[in-house]
Design a protein around this motif. Structure first.
Motif: not given
Length: 127
Positions: A40-46, A90-107
């Motif tokens: 609450p009151g914070k930005e979404r965090e990885f 304590t937070a709302v937890y989200y799952c997310a999917a990334d379909r892209k591939k990057y040259s410098s990192s896998w995520y």
């Protein structure tokens, strides 16, 4: 792809929860899967990510050693096992999917790079 997160709830400090995220409508094994949270009151965090073949995982420092993410590509599922929970988890937890591939990192540890999102599941840790 559609994502459905579940498994949240109310737990005491030091407790455990397992979040699940079910995917449908896409080629699940082609996505890097990420977990994010928003207090609450914070930005979404990885929080964490797992590579397409589950060979690699990444965690933010605050959950390292307490959280583990895993995936079951045969059943289109990804999990976040959370142990030694703290009130600050304590937070709302989200799952997310990334379909892209990057040259410098896998995520990429940033929500704007993820293509698909689940609806979120509430995790509340009482002190």
């Amino acid at each position: 792809v559609q994502l459905q997160a579940s498994g949240g709830g109310l737990v005491q400090t030091g407790g455990s929860l397992r979040l699940s995220c079910a995917a449908s409508g896409g080629t699940f094994s082609s996505y890097v899967m990420g977990w994010f949270r928003q207090a609450p009151g914070k930005e979404r965090e990885f929080v964490a990510a797992i590579s397409r073949s589950a060979d690699d995982t990444y965690y933010i420092d605050s959950v390292k050693g307490r959280f583990t993410t895993s995936r079951d590509n045969a059943n289109n599922m990804v999990y976040l096992h959370m142990n030694s929970l703290k009130p600050e988890d304590t937070a709302v937890y989200y799952c997310a999917a990334d379909r892209k591939k990057y040259s410098s990192s896998w995520y990429i540890p940033a929500d704007r790079w993820y293509d698909y999102w689940g609806q979120g599941t509430q995790v509340t840790v009482s002190s």
